[in-house]
Enzyme design. Structure first.
Site, PDB file in Angstrom:
ATOM      1  CB  CYS A 125      -0.885   0.217   1.108  1.00  0.00           C
ATOM      2  SG  CYS A 125      -2.009  -1.405   1.167  1.00  0.00           S
ATOM      3  CG  HIS A 126       4.455   1.417   0.015  1.00  0.00           C
ATOM      4  ND1 HIS A 126       4.496   0.173   1.219  1.00  0.00           N
ATOM      5  CD2 HIS A 126       5.431   0.668  -0.967  1.00  0.00           C
ATOM      6  CE1 HIS A 126       5.387  -0.555   0.961  1.00  0.00           C
ATOM      7  NE2 HIS A 126       6.072  -0.405  -0.329  1.00  0.00           N
ATOM      8  CB  ALA A 127       4.329   4.388  -5.211  1.00  0.00           C
TER       9      ALA A 127
END
Ligand code: T46
Length: 134
Positions: A48-50
């Site tokens: 749930c991130h980049a």
């Protein structure tokens, strides 16, 4: 979105099997760090991130999970169900892992050392940064 998936060569004989991964040979990144995700509890979403600049190659070395990749325009889900499947997660790709089997071990070969500053953990910030790149 163009997916980069590598089918890693499985070596083996009657004793069993082996897969070798070598930087810039059968995967297109430098490897500075290796970590693995395991013991994920039921129903949990991870990632749930980049990343601003980190590139990773992910391999599910045991069990299975799904990985959602989102480039801000399109979302694609990859089923990580085979030990010989390696998925490139490039920088500036939002990714979420879910549907982990309880025996899942997800291996990451990462192009750089751990740096919390490289994470974009807010989806709106991710979209803003992408728009500013255009
Ligand atoms: C990613 C997905 C696929 C470290 O101390 N060193 C490390 O190298 C890493 C990756 C994490 N940590 C610490 C930071 C947190 O306190 O371990 C804890 C859990 O990390 P995080 O919440 O980022 O874990 P995931 O499973 O959500 O994400 C991880 C990676 O962080 C990330 O880069 O792309 O797996």
């Amino acid at each position: 979105m163009e997916l980069t998936i590598f089918n890693l060569k499985v070596h083996g004989d009657e004793r069993g099997s082996l897969i070798a991964i070598e930087e810039n040979i059968n995967i297109p990144i430098n490897i500075k760090r290796v970590y693995y995700i395991f013991n994920t509890q039921e129903g949990v979403r991870r990632g749930c991130h980049a990343h601003k600049s980190l590139k990773q190659v992910l391999v599910c070395v045991h069990g299975s999970c799904k990985i959602l990749l989102d480039d801000g325009r399109e979302k694609v889900t990859v089923n990580m169900d085979t030990v010989s499947k390696a998925l490139l997660v490039d920088c500036m790709i939002w990714h979420e892992m879910y549907d982990f089997s309880n025996d899942c071990v997800l291996l990451s070969l990462a192009s750089d050392f751990y740096n919390e500053e490289d994470y974009i953990r807010d989806y709106r910030e991710f979209i803003t940064l992408l728009n500013n790149q255009d």
